[in-house]
Design an enzyme around this catalytic site. Sequence first.
Site, PDB file in Angstrom:
ATOM      1  N   TYR A  32       0.868  -1.185   0.000  1.00 38.31           N
ATOM      2  CA  TYR A  32       0.000   0.000   0.000  1.00 38.31           C
ATOM      3  C   TYR A  32       0.905   1.235   0.000  1.00 38.31           C
ATOM      4  CZ  TYR A  32      -4.703   1.811   0.089  1.00 38.31           C
ATOM      5  OH  TYR A  32      -5.892   2.384  -0.268  1.00 38.31           O
ATOM      6  N   HIS A  34       3.160   4.518  -0.482  1.00 35.77           N
ATOM      7  CA  HIS A  34       2.979   5.965  -0.538  1.00 35.77           C
ATOM      8  C   HIS A  34       4.363   6.594  -0.745  1.00 35.77           C
ATOM      9  CE1 HIS A  34       4.544   5.816   3.514  1.00 35.77           C
ATOM     10  NE2 HIS A  34       3.533   5.048   3.907  1.00 35.77           N
ATOM     11  N   HIS A  37       7.424   5.270   1.218  1.00 34.34           N
ATOM     12  CA  HIS A  37       8.053   4.062   0.661  1.00 34.34           C
ATOM     13  C   HIS A  37       8.863   4.416  -0.590  1.00 34.34           C
ATOM     14  CE1 HIS A  37       4.252   2.220   2.502  1.00 34.34           C
ATOM     15  NE2 HIS A  37       5.221   1.619   3.164  1.00 34.34           N
ATOM     16  N   VAL A 176       8.766  11.109   5.526  1.00 32.47           N
ATOM     17  CA  VAL A 176       8.086  11.880   4.485  1.00 32.47           C
ATOM     18  C   VAL A 176       6.687  12.232   4.992  1.00 32.47           C
ATOM     19  CG1 VAL A 176       7.229  11.871   2.114  1.00 32.47           C
ATOM     20  CG2 VAL A 176       9.414  10.777   2.658  1.00 32.47           C
TER      21      VAL A 176
HETATM   22  P1  AMP Z   1       5.567  -0.380   6.217  1.00 28.93           P
HETATM   23  O1  AMP Z   1       5.049  -0.736   4.865  1.00 28.93           O
HETATM   24  O2  AMP Z   1       4.667   0.528   6.988  1.00 28.93           O
HETATM   25  O3  AMP Z   1       6.034  -1.581   7.005  1.00 28.93           O
HETATM   26  O4  AMP Z   1       6.870   0.490   5.976  1.00 28.93           O
HETATM   27  C1  AMP Z   1       7.923   0.016   5.171  1.00 28.93           C
HETATM   28  C2  AMP Z   1       9.102   0.952   5.318  1.00 28.93           C
HETATM   29  O5  AMP Z   1       8.721   2.267   4.906  1.00 28.93           O
HETATM   30  C3  AMP Z   1       9.588   1.075   6.765  1.00 28.93           C
HETATM   31  O6  AMP Z   1      11.004   1.112   6.773  1.00 28.93           O
HETATM   32  C4  AMP Z   1       8.994   2.386   7.206  1.00 28.93           C
HETATM   33  O7  AMP Z   1       9.724   3.017   8.228  1.00 28.93           O
HETATM   34  C5  AMP Z   1       9.051   3.183   5.923  1.00 28.93           C
HETATM   35  N1  AMP Z   1       8.086   4.287   5.971  1.00 28.93           N
HETATM   36  C6  AMP Z   1       6.771   4.210   6.276  1.00 28.93           C
HETATM   37  N2  AMP Z   1       6.204   5.448   6.289  1.00 28.93           N
HETATM   38  C7  AMP Z   1       7.206   6.314   6.003  1.00 28.93           C
HETATM   39  C8  AMP Z   1       7.279   7.740   5.891  1.00 28.93           C
HETATM   40  N3  AMP Z   1       6.206   8.512   6.059  1.00 28.93           N
HETATM   41  N4  AMP Z   1       8.468   8.291   5.582  1.00 28.93           N
HETATM   42  C9  AMP Z   1       9.576   7.499   5.411  1.00 28.93           C
HETATM   43  N5  AMP Z   1       9.574   6.172   5.506  1.00 28.93           N
HETATM   44  C10 AMP Z   1       8.412   5.580   5.804  1.00 28.93           C
END
Ligand code: AMP
Length: 281
Positions: A32, A34, A37, A176
């Site tokens: 999902y 954004h 990522h 971000v």
């Molecule tokens: P997730 O899909 O939520 O497990 O996140 C995957 C990776 O994206 C992890 O390393 C998160 O820390 C990173 N991530 C999620 N949201 C953000 C954001 N707003 N800014 C930077 N990295 C992010």
Amino acid sequence: MDIINSVEEMQQRALTARGNGQKIAFVPTMGYLHQGHLSLLEEGRRRGVLLVLSIFVNPTQFGQGEDFDDYPRDLRKDCALAEEVGVDLVFAPDAKQMYPSGYATYVDVERLTESLCGASRPGHFRGVTTVVNKLFNIVQPHVALFGCKDFQQLAVIRQMVTDLNMPVDVIGMPIVREEDGLAMSSRNVYLSAAQRLQALTLSAILGESAHRATAGERDPQVLIEAARQRIAELADARIDYIQICHQDSLEDMTQIDDNAVMLLAVYIGDTRLIDNGYLLR
Ligand code: AMP
């Protein structure tokens, strides 16, 4: 761009790439996608020859009653975005591939996992470190990119990589945010319009606290109390934790200095949001 579901195929592709001297950059996610990522993927693109994105909603990091079933998923859209930023391989296994029947091995990092999210989500980090360890073995990355949005997760993964002598360079990337300050998260889609407005208070608190620290406030309790009062004014908010911790140990600080990070976890309705920021940088 290839989409791979099989663990064996992914590992074979990675070993072949390594054999050819290619540098592998890896971004693990739950999908999902954004812009948060995508920022990790863009940095990965700069750092690796083979850029691998994993999309796996990892059941072992969700507790009983958490949002595993409801977690937003859109593999088709994710793949379109991944292709745009130049991902070479998407690894999207299913849970049976990753945890076949009889699965029995877990990785547990002590201490850093006991506070903050670890205290309110027992077993969460055990699931995270286990799946990241497995993904590292399957994808064989030289470099792996993680967001500072999950500040504690990044610290825990660094600890695991150090302790277990994993030959992976872990890179932490800045948070971000939406234009109005809300930290991007796949879970933001759960928020109603009214809740989303309330959610802005999290980043506002971080901004105000940093401002007061820069102006000379050194007492964490003063900033934490002010933050608690801000949250108490919101109709749908409930605090999980608000803490000011040392960036490395994640222990509570008694005096704010350059190492101080403010970390928040707040429920807005049923949605648990996290955010964090340094107070003096
Ligand atoms: P997730 O899909 O939520 O497990 O996140 C995957 C990776 O994206 C992890 O390393 C998160 O820390 C990173 N991530 C999620 N949201 C953000 C954001 N707003 N800014 C930077 N990295 C992010």
